[in-house]
Enzyme design. Structure first.
Site, PDB file in Angstrom:
ATOM      1  N   GLU A 117       0.816  -1.317  -0.222  1.00 43.61           N
ATOM      2  CA  GLU A 117       0.177   0.124   0.524  1.00 43.61           C
ATOM      3  C   GLU A 117       1.183   0.799   0.400  1.00 43.61           C
ATOM      4  OE1 GLU A 117      -3.259   2.199   2.668  1.00 43.61           O
ATOM      5  OE2 GLU A 117      -1.801   1.358   3.467  1.00 43.61           O
ATOM      6  N   TRP A 141      -8.772  -1.600  -0.280  1.00 38.57           N
ATOM      7  CA  TRP A 141      -9.385  -0.568  -0.551  1.00 38.57           C
ATOM      8  C   TRP A 141     -10.068  -0.595  -1.603  1.00 38.57           C
ATOM      9  CZ3 TRP A 141      -9.159   4.913   0.292  1.00 38.57           C
ATOM     10  CH2 TRP A 141      -7.857   4.926   1.274  1.00 38.57           C
ATOM     11  N   TYR A 187      -5.204  10.096  -1.840  1.00 37.08           N
ATOM     12  CA  TYR A 187      -2.962  10.292  -0.650  1.00 37.08           C
ATOM     13  C   TYR A 187      -1.998   9.886  -1.660  1.00 37.08           C
ATOM     14  CZ  TYR A 187      -5.778   8.436   3.093  1.00 37.08           C
ATOM     15  OH  TYR A 187      -6.546   7.883   4.348  1.00 37.08           O
ATOM     16  N   CYS A 247      -6.837  10.055   6.329  1.00 38.04           N
ATOM     17  CA  CYS A 247      -7.166   9.792   7.773  1.00 38.04           C
ATOM     18  C   CYS A 247      -6.075   9.835   7.935  1.00 38.04           C
ATOM     19  CB  CYS A 247      -8.046   8.371   8.120  1.00 38.04           C
ATOM     20  SG  CYS A 247      -9.706   7.730   7.235  1.00 38.04           S
ATOM     21  N   ARG A 277      -6.379  12.247  11.722  1.00 32.99           N
ATOM     22  CA  ARG A 277      -7.621  13.013  11.925  1.00 32.99           C
ATOM     23  C   ARG A 277      -8.804  12.588  12.371  1.00 32.99           C
ATOM     24  NH1 ARG A 277     -11.771  12.310   9.030  1.00 32.99           N
ATOM     25  NH2 ARG A 277     -11.155  10.875   6.902  1.00 32.99           N
ATOM     26  N   ASP A 312      -9.455   4.574  13.222  1.00 37.03           N
ATOM     27  CA  ASP A 312      -9.600   3.543  13.510  1.00 37.03           C
ATOM     28  C   ASP A 312      -8.965   2.600  14.764  1.00 37.03           C
ATOM     29  OD1 ASP A 312     -11.013   0.444  13.351  1.00 37.03           O
ATOM     30  OD2 ASP A 312     -11.638   0.594  11.915  1.00 37.03           O
TER      31      ASP A 312
END
Length: 327
Positions: free
Chosen positions: A80, A102, A144, A209, A229, A232
């Site tokens: 990733e 994803w 990203y 995130c 921000r 999980d």
């Protein structure tokens, strides 16, 4: 219920053994599960959440903060990261490598917009086999990687009139600029990059995130900080903290520095209410072990790494814990 930010533990008294690096994570998990505020969230699942938490991890002697109380699939997380650094925003290259993390977002969109109750396996097969289908349904928007290495840049457009600008053919490569800045001006307080492009957030399948990374050079070591921000803690954090360690190591290698420590800061840190089994099982386990991350090759640029360049050693985690992802 009262909540307070959990921060990394202070150094133990002289002669007393330091707690395992993972203990701060388990402490935070327990705190959120027992004292976090229950909130309705975007997914509709619901969370227990606090605002603000910090953890610190050493990268000395090739240390890497992989969780040991459950298996973290570090090769998936590495693939990733390499995908991010490629600037790619389509899931096709990931799916071709057997990476499925994803797929939920474009699959959910496809089901909603077409009404077809397609399985994930069938959807991914079409993504791999049909390039046109992948272009239509596999793209995540400017997520990203696009922001990291191709942030939209504008240039003067004199043919359109004085003071007017046009979108440049090639955007700003924040990662390349960061490496240049670390090497040229290591004392700078501007050694950072971000994925939070406010103008394009609404076009992303999932806004970033892990959104802002900052770096700090001291005593020949590179330290890295991530502000996240939204976290999980059950499913996302294990990948996020490994990714921060990996990226800091990769940058240090390119900049002729030793890795120092990493600092993780969470904004909205939460556990999903349907993760009861994950939380209770993980909190019943005791962390142990000290895995190492080796980078086996220094390529010409950070963008030239391959999955074969990385190895994790001495990693003997406890078994995986399955939990549903909230889309």
């Amino acid at each position: 219920m009262p909540t307070q930010a959990i921060i990394s533990r202070p150094a133990p008294p002289e002669g007393e053994a330091a707690p395992h690096y993972e203990q701060q994570y388990l402490d935070l998990m327990r705190h959120i599960w027992t004292q976090g505020h229950e909130r309705v969230d975007r997914t509709g699942v619901g969370t227990r959440s606090i605002l603000g938490a910090t953890m610190r991890f050493s990268l000395a002697d090739d240390a890497v903060p992989l969780l040991t109380t459950k298996r973290v699939f570090w090769k998936v997380a590495t693939r990733e990261m390499l995908w991010f650094l490629s600037g790619e925003t389509n899931i096709r290259p990931l799916v071709e490598q057997g990476v499925h993390i994803w797929t939920d977002w474009p699959l959910d969109r496809y089901r909603r917009e077409t009404g077809e109750a397609i399985s994930m396996e069938a959807f991914e097969q079409r993504i791999v086999e049909d390039e046109a289908f992948a272009l239509d349904w596999g793209d995540l928007g400017p997520v990203y990687g696009r922001q990291w290495v191709n942030w939209p840049r504008y240039e003067p457009a004199p043919e359109a009139g004085e003071g007017l600008y046009r979108l440049a053919e090639r955007g700003h490569n924040q990662i390349a600029a960061l490496i240049e800045a670390i090497r040229a001006n290591p004392g700078s307080r501007r050694l950072l990059f971000t994925g939070w492009n406010v103008d394009q957030v609404d076009r992303m399948a999932l806004p970033p995130c892990h959104m802002t990374y900052q770096f700090h050079v001291a005593d020949g070591r590179l330290n890295g900080l991530l502000f996240q921000r939204s976290c999980d803690l059950g499913l996302g954090f294990p990948f996020n903290i490994y990714g921060l360690a990996l990226l800091t190591r990769m940058l240090a290698l390119q900049c002729d520095l030793e890795p120092g420590e990493i600092v993780w800061q969470g904004g909205d840190v939460h556990l999903y209410l349907n993760h009861t089994d994950l939380v209770e099982e993980q909190l019943s386990r005791t962390p142990a072990g000290a895995p190492k991350l080796r980078i086996l090759r220094r390529p010409k640029t950070i963008f030239d790494h391959r999955i074969e360049d990385f190895a994790v050693e001495d990693y003997e985690p406890q078994r995986s814990i399955a939990a549903p992802i909230a889309v």
